[in-house]
Motif scaffolding. Sequence first.
Motif, PDB file in Angstrom:
ATOM      1  N   GLY A  81     -18.746  19.996  21.666  1.00  0.00           N
ATOM      2  CA  GLY A  81     -18.225  20.591  22.887  1.00  0.00           C
ATOM      3  C   GLY A  81     -18.698  19.909  24.152  1.00  0.00           C
ATOM      4  N   THR A  82     -19.205  18.698  24.038  1.00  0.00           N
ATOM      5  CA  THR A  82     -19.661  17.933  25.202  1.00  0.00           C
ATOM      6  C   THR A  82     -19.598  16.452  24.870  1.00  0.00           C
ATOM      7  N   LEU A  83     -19.752  15.604  25.866  1.00  0.00           N
ATOM      8  CA  LEU A  83     -19.761  14.170  25.627  1.00  0.00           C
ATOM      9  C   LEU A  83     -21.061  13.754  24.935  1.00  0.00           C
ATOM     10  N   PRO A  84     -21.068  12.642  24.232  1.00  0.00           N
ATOM     11  CA  PRO A  84     -22.307  12.155  23.608  1.00  0.00           C
ATOM     12  C   PRO A  84     -23.415  11.950  24.640  1.00  0.00           C
ATOM     13  N   ASP A  85     -24.605  12.399  24.304  1.00  0.00           N
ATOM     14  CA  ASP A  85     -25.816  12.256  25.133  1.00  0.00           C
ATOM     15  C   ASP A  85     -25.847  13.175  26.347  1.00  0.00           C
ATOM     16  N   VAL A  86     -24.758  13.905  26.612  1.00  0.00           N
ATOM     17  CA  VAL A  86     -24.713  14.804  27.767  1.00  0.00           C
ATOM     18  C   VAL A  86     -25.236  16.177  27.347  1.00  0.00           C
ATOM     19  N   PRO A  87     -26.199  16.736  28.076  1.00  0.00           N
ATOM     20  CA  PRO A  87     -26.739  18.054  27.702  1.00  0.00           C
ATOM     21  C   PRO A  87     -25.676  19.142  27.802  1.00  0.00           C
ATOM     22  N   SER A  88     -25.845  20.174  26.992  1.00  0.00           N
ATOM     23  CA  SER A  88     -24.890  21.275  26.974  1.00  0.00           C
ATOM     24  C   SER A  88     -25.120  22.214  28.152  1.00  0.00           C
ATOM     25  N   GLU A  89     -24.194  23.118  28.358  1.00  0.00           N
ATOM     26  CA  GLU A  89     -24.320  24.110  29.422  1.00  0.00           C
ATOM     27  C   GLU A  89     -25.552  24.976  29.215  1.00  0.00           C
ATOM     28  N   GLU A  90     -25.843  25.345  27.976  1.00  0.00           N
ATOM     29  CA  GLU A  90     -27.015  26.171  27.681  1.00  0.00           C
ATOM     30  C   GLU A  90     -28.304  25.449  28.039  1.00  0.00           C
ATOM     31  N   GLU A  91     -28.373  24.146  27.743  1.00  0.00           N
ATOM     32  CA  GLU A  91     -29.566  23.365  28.069  1.00  0.00           C
ATOM     33  C   GLU A  91     -29.773  23.269  29.576  1.00  0.00           C
ATOM     34  N   ILE A  92     -28.681  23.090  30.320  1.00  0.00           N
ATOM     35  CA  ILE A  92     -28.786  22.985  31.779  1.00  0.00           C
ATOM     36  C   ILE A  92     -29.245  24.309  32.377  1.00  0.00           C
ATOM     37  N   LYS A  93     -28.715  25.417  31.875  1.00  0.00           N
ATOM     38  CA  LYS A  93     -29.123  26.725  32.382  1.00  0.00           C
ATOM     39  C   LYS A  93     -30.601  26.986  32.106  1.00  0.00           C
ATOM     40  N   ALA A  94     -31.085  26.495  30.977  1.00  0.00           N
ATOM     41  CA  ALA A  94     -32.476  26.743  30.603  1.00  0.00           C
ATOM     42  C   ALA A  94     -33.445  25.799  31.293  1.00  0.00           C
ATOM     43  N   ASN A  95     -33.053  24.531  31.460  1.00  0.00           N
ATOM     44  CA  ASN A  95     -33.997  23.513  31.940  1.00  0.00           C
ATOM     45  C   ASN A  95     -33.656  22.928  33.299  1.00  0.00           C
ATOM     46  N   GLY A  96     -32.483  23.232  33.849  1.00  0.00           N
ATOM     47  CA  GLY A  96     -32.094  22.646  35.118  1.00  0.00           C
ATOM     48  C   GLY A  96     -31.519  21.248  34.944  1.00  0.00           C
ATOM     49  N   VAL A  97     -31.173  20.637  36.081  1.00  0.00           N
ATOM     50  CA  VAL A  97     -30.563  19.303  36.078  1.00  0.00           C
ATOM     51  C   VAL A  97     -31.581  18.288  36.602  1.00  0.00           C
ATOM     52  N   ASN A  98     -31.853  17.265  35.808  1.00  0.00           N
ATOM     53  CA  ASN A  98     -32.691  16.158  36.243  1.00  0.00           C
ATOM     54  C   ASN A  98     -31.812  15.176  37.007  1.00  0.00           C
ATOM     55  N   LEU A  99     -31.997  15.110  38.335  1.00  0.00           N
ATOM     56  CA  LEU A  99     -31.099  14.308  39.165  1.00  0.00           C
ATOM     57  C   LEU A  99     -31.073  12.839  38.759  1.00  0.00           C
ATOM     58  N   GLY A 100     -32.251  12.264  38.550  1.00  0.00           N
ATOM     59  CA  GLY A 100     -32.309  10.848  38.215  1.00  0.00           C
ATOM     60  C   GLY A 100     -31.649  10.558  36.879  1.00  0.00           C
ATOM     61  N   ALA A 101     -32.033  11.306  35.844  1.00  0.00           N
ATOM     62  CA  ALA A 101     -31.487  11.076  34.505  1.00  0.00           C
ATOM     63  C   ALA A 101     -29.998  11.398  34.454  1.00  0.00           C
ATOM     64  N   THR A 102     -29.593  12.467  35.154  1.00  0.00           N
ATOM     65  CA  THR A 102     -28.185  12.865  35.120  1.00  0.00           C
ATOM     66  C   THR A 102     -27.298  11.836  35.816  1.00  0.00           C
ATOM     67  N   ASN A 103     -27.732  11.331  36.968  1.00  0.00           N
ATOM     68  CA  ASN A 103     -26.941  10.309  37.655  1.00  0.00           C
ATOM     69  C   ASN A 103     -26.832   9.041  36.824  1.00  0.00           C
ATOM     70  N   ALA A 104     -27.924   8.660  36.159  1.00  0.00           N
ATOM     71  CA  ALA A 104     -27.880   7.474  35.301  1.00  0.00           C
ATOM     72  C   ALA A 104     -26.928   7.709  34.117  1.00  0.00           C
ATOM     73  N   LEU A 105     -26.945   8.933  33.569  1.00  0.00           N
ATOM     74  CA  LEU A 105     -26.068   9.253  32.444  1.00  0.00           C
ATOM     75  C   LEU A 105     -24.599   9.257  32.877  1.00  0.00           C
ATOM     76  N   LEU A 106     -24.330   9.819  34.062  1.00  0.00           N
ATOM     77  CA  LEU A 106     -22.959   9.811  34.566  1.00  0.00           C
ATOM     78  C   LEU A 106     -22.470   8.385  34.799  1.00  0.00           C
ATOM     79  N   LEU A 107     -23.341   7.525  35.327  1.00  0.00           N
ATOM     80  CA  LEU A 107     -22.966   6.128  35.513  1.00  0.00           C
ATOM     81  C   LEU A 107     -22.679   5.468  34.171  1.00  0.00           C
ATOM     82  N   GLN A 108     -23.482   5.803  33.153  1.00  0.00           N
ATOM     83  CA  GLN A 108     -23.254   5.246  31.812  1.00  0.00           C
ATOM     84  C   GLN A 108     -21.850   5.604  31.321  1.00  0.00           C
TER      85      GLN A 108
END
Length: 268
Positions: free
Chosen positions: A214-241
């Motif tokens: 239910g998500t792209l490869p390597d992209v955290p799920s909605e449940e993970e984001i709600k529990a742990n928040g969004v890591n700006l650096g890692a998330t931007n690098a992942l989106l660029l990937q």
Amino acid sequence: MKKLVAILSLLSLGSFIVNAQKNALLTQNDSIIGALAEDYNNRVEFVNWIPSVQIIASPPTESTQCLSTLEFNNKGLNGLEHKWKVQVASNTECWGVRPNAYEVWEYPTGENKRRFAILTGRGQTTYSCVTIGPRGGLTIGYGEFYEATDINDLSVNGNVGIGTLDTQGHKLAVNGTIRAKEILVESNWADFVFKKGYKLPTLREVEEYIKKKGTLPDVPSEEEIKANGVNLGATNALLLQKIEELTLYVIQQQKEIEELKSKITQAK
């Protein structure tokens, strides 16, 4: 070298006070026991090479509650009393002052409402301090012999919570929103996608992963984001990937389209 020392001891027999009106340095039970160096307009001055004033409390036992107090009183707004208290407690806390604590309190209206406080002495075995530098820079939590730098900044040797007392181990925790013109995040980047040897998953593999997770490869799920928040650096690098992978898919498809056009042209 002479040294003028006024020692005020807490005694059950009486108390020492500075009495400018009697032209005396110290009085005990209204008896003059020392002369003033100078007294002009109710001003008391201690004049000597190295003058020193000490307030020494001597509780009989380590468990005896004892409090040393230096109090300043003046008139505040609307003629109400405005006072400051500097208090030091013994090993056993006394009247709300913690054990071996140095506390500064401000009472701005004459009532028991404290507005400003400096608290120390929480039974710590290691020591740190608050240092104000020559240009107003403030350092908090560094060692007792730390010297403030000659710059106007704030440095905290520890974690900072804004709107929260629980930083959860983070250097900065904010319970609320943050507004800024720019945020600089140091992070790794995703240019490895364009390097030789990178295994680009096929679109069929991506489709199967989406159906399963239910998500792209390597992209955290909605449940993970709600529990742990969004890591700006890692998330931007992942989106660029993912953007770079999409670019490679588009390039592949463009090549296939041009090849098909060429075959169609040749078949005519």
